[in-house]
Design a protein around this motif. Structure first.
Motif, PDB file in Angstrom:
ATOM      1  N   UNK A 186       0.781  -1.116   0.069  1.00  0.00           N
ATOM      2  CA  UNK A 186       0.063  -0.064   0.032  1.00  0.00           C
ATOM      3  C   UNK A 186       0.853   1.108  -0.069  1.00  0.00           C
ATOM      4  N   UNK A 187       0.821   2.263  -0.577  1.00  0.00           N
ATOM      5  CA  UNK A 187       1.497   3.465  -0.867  1.00  0.00           C
ATOM      6  C   UNK A 187       0.675   4.440  -0.084  1.00  0.00           C
ATOM      7  N   UNK A 188       1.540   5.618   0.170  1.00  0.00           N
ATOM      8  CA  UNK A 188       0.832   6.823   1.035  1.00  0.00           C
ATOM      9  C   UNK A 188       1.130   7.900   0.141  1.00  0.00           C
ATOM     10  N   UNK A 189      -0.105   8.878  -0.196  1.00  0.00           N
ATOM     11  CA  UNK A 189      -0.063   9.906  -1.030  1.00  0.00           C
ATOM     12  C   UNK A 189       0.926  10.783  -0.536  1.00  0.00           C
ATOM     13  N   UNK A 190       1.602  11.617  -1.443  1.00  0.00           N
ATOM     14  CA  UNK A 190       2.573  12.222  -1.001  1.00  0.00           C
ATOM     15  C   UNK A 190       2.515  13.598  -0.178  1.00  0.00           C
ATOM     16  N   UNK A 191       1.166  13.944  -0.683  1.00  0.00           N
ATOM     17  CA  UNK A 191       0.566  15.276   0.181  1.00  0.00           C
ATOM     18  C   UNK A 191       0.444  15.069   1.568  1.00  0.00           C
ATOM     19  N   UNK A 192       0.116  13.807   1.799  1.00  0.00           N
ATOM     20  CA  UNK A 192      -0.309  13.663   3.411  1.00  0.00           C
ATOM     21  C   UNK A 192       1.035  13.221   4.302  1.00  0.00           C
ATOM     22  N   UNK A 193       2.292  13.054   3.467  1.00  0.00           N
ATOM     23  CA  UNK A 193       3.400  12.560   4.123  1.00  0.00           C
ATOM     24  C   UNK A 193       4.080  13.768   4.665  1.00  0.00           C
ATOM     25  N   UNK A 194       4.616  13.798   6.018  1.00  0.00           N
ATOM     26  CA  UNK A 194       5.365  14.611   6.714  1.00  0.00           C
ATOM     27  C   UNK A 194       6.745  14.228   6.749  1.00  0.00           C
ATOM     28  N   UNK A 254       8.812  13.941   9.349  1.00  0.00           N
ATOM     29  CA  UNK A 254       8.960  13.080  10.297  1.00  0.00           C
ATOM     30  C   UNK A 254       8.237  11.769  10.233  1.00  0.00           C
ATOM     31  N   UNK A 255       7.277  11.483   9.284  1.00  0.00           N
ATOM     32  CA  UNK A 255       6.516  10.405   9.535  1.00  0.00           C
ATOM     33  C   UNK A 255       6.652   9.485   7.907  1.00  0.00           C
ATOM     34  N   UNK A 256       7.610  10.109   7.109  1.00  0.00           N
ATOM     35  CA  UNK A 256       7.540   9.435   5.669  1.00  0.00           C
ATOM     36  C   UNK A 256       8.735   8.454   5.852  1.00  0.00           C
ATOM     37  N   UNK A 257       8.648   7.392   5.127  1.00  0.00           N
ATOM     38  CA  UNK A 257       9.679   6.271   5.017  1.00  0.00           C
ATOM     39  C   UNK A 257      10.727   6.919   4.413  1.00  0.00           C
ATOM     40  N   UNK A 258      11.938   6.456   4.861  1.00  0.00           N
ATOM     41  CA  UNK A 258      13.277   6.874   4.083  1.00  0.00           C
ATOM     42  C   UNK A 258      13.422   6.142   2.779  1.00  0.00           C
ATOM     43  N   UNK A 259      13.066   4.732   2.820  1.00  0.00           N
ATOM     44  CA  UNK A 259      13.317   4.082   1.646  1.00  0.00           C
ATOM     45  C   UNK A 259      12.003   3.468   1.271  1.00  0.00           C
ATOM     46  N   UNK A 260      11.702   3.645  -0.077  1.00  0.00           N
ATOM     47  CA  UNK A 260      10.361   3.328  -0.539  1.00  0.00           C
ATOM     48  C   UNK A 260      10.551   2.006  -1.232  1.00  0.00           C
ATOM     49  N   UNK A 261       9.443   1.110  -1.511  1.00  0.00           N
ATOM     50  CA  UNK A 261       9.602  -0.112  -2.274  1.00  0.00           C
ATOM     51  C   UNK A 261       9.107   0.191  -3.947  1.00  0.00           C
ATOM     52  N   UNK A 262       9.172  -0.573  -4.721  1.00  0.00           N
ATOM     53  CA  UNK A 262       8.822  -0.323  -5.923  1.00  0.00           C
ATOM     54  C   UNK A 262       7.315  -0.067  -6.304  1.00  0.00           C
ATOM     55  N   UNK A 263       6.347  -0.897  -5.602  1.00  0.00           N
ATOM     56  CA  UNK A 263       5.008   0.117  -5.913  1.00  0.00           C
ATOM     57  C   UNK A 263       4.711   1.442  -5.117  1.00  0.00           C
ATOM     58  N   UNK A 264       5.420   1.845  -4.558  1.00  0.00           N
ATOM     59  CA  UNK A 264       5.450   3.137  -3.758  1.00  0.00           C
ATOM     60  C   UNK A 264       5.775   3.929  -4.821  1.00  0.00           C
ATOM     61  N   UNK A 265       6.999   3.765  -5.279  1.00  0.00           N
ATOM     62  CA  UNK A 265       7.621   4.813  -6.471  1.00  0.00           C
ATOM     63  C   UNK A 265       6.812   4.833  -7.696  1.00  0.00           C
ATOM     64  N   UNK A 266       6.292   3.770  -8.023  1.00  0.00           N
ATOM     65  CA  UNK A 266       5.472   3.437  -9.296  1.00  0.00           C
ATOM     66  C   UNK A 266       4.063   4.523  -9.060  1.00  0.00           C
ATOM     67  N   UNK A 267       3.645   4.451  -7.603  1.00  0.00           N
ATOM     68  CA  UNK A 267       2.530   5.249  -7.397  1.00  0.00           C
ATOM     69  C   UNK A 267       2.830   6.615  -7.504  1.00  0.00           C
ATOM     70  N   UNK A 268       3.701   7.027  -6.702  1.00  0.00           N
ATOM     71  CA  UNK A 268       4.437   8.284  -6.682  1.00  0.00           C
ATOM     72  C   UNK A 268       4.780   9.085  -8.161  1.00  0.00           C
ATOM     73  N   UNK A 269       5.163   8.235  -9.120  1.00  0.00           N
ATOM     74  CA  UNK A 269       5.453   8.801 -10.506  1.00  0.00           C
ATOM     75  C   UNK A 269       4.209   8.310 -11.349  1.00  0.00           C
ATOM     76  N   UNK A 270       3.112   7.896 -10.898  1.00  0.00           N
ATOM     77  CA  UNK A 270       2.095   7.172 -11.635  1.00  0.00           C
ATOM     78  C   UNK A 270       2.260   6.599 -12.732  1.00  0.00           C
ATOM     79  N   UNK A 271       3.022   5.495 -12.506  1.00  0.00           N
ATOM     80  CA  UNK A 271       3.528   4.612 -13.541  1.00  0.00           C
ATOM     81  C   UNK A 271       3.433   3.000 -13.142  1.00  0.00           C
TER      82      UNK A 271
END
Length: 70
Positions: free
Chosen positions: A1-9, A11-28
């Motif tokens: 499951x990915x977290x929308x970028x705008x709701x990430x602060x 202090x709470x954002x993960x430092x390292x993302x997985x492939x599905x998270x990056x794909x969702x972030x980049x919309x690919x």
């Protein structure tokens, strides 16, 4: 499951993302991320001796702004 970028602060954002998270972030699709890694077109981390891919959020954001040359 990915977290929308705008709701990430910072202090709470993960430092390292997985492939599905990056794909969702980049919309690919995740397959596109794998292809970009194979072509060394996106900054990524891969621990020695493993096939695990991780992506630093700060590096990805800098890369999308054209600040990275990797």
């Amino acid at each position: 499951m990915s977290t929308p970028l705008h709701s990430v602060t910072s202090s709470s954002r993960p430092q390292l993302l997985k492939v599905p998270d990056v794909a969702a972030l980049l919309n690919v699709k995740p397959r596109t991320i794998y292809e970009m890694v194979a072509q060394h077109r996106i900054p990524y981390r891969k621990p020695p001796g493993t096939n695990i891919l991780r992506f630093d959020l700060d590096e990805i954001l800098a890369w999308t702004r054209g600040e990275n040359s990797k």
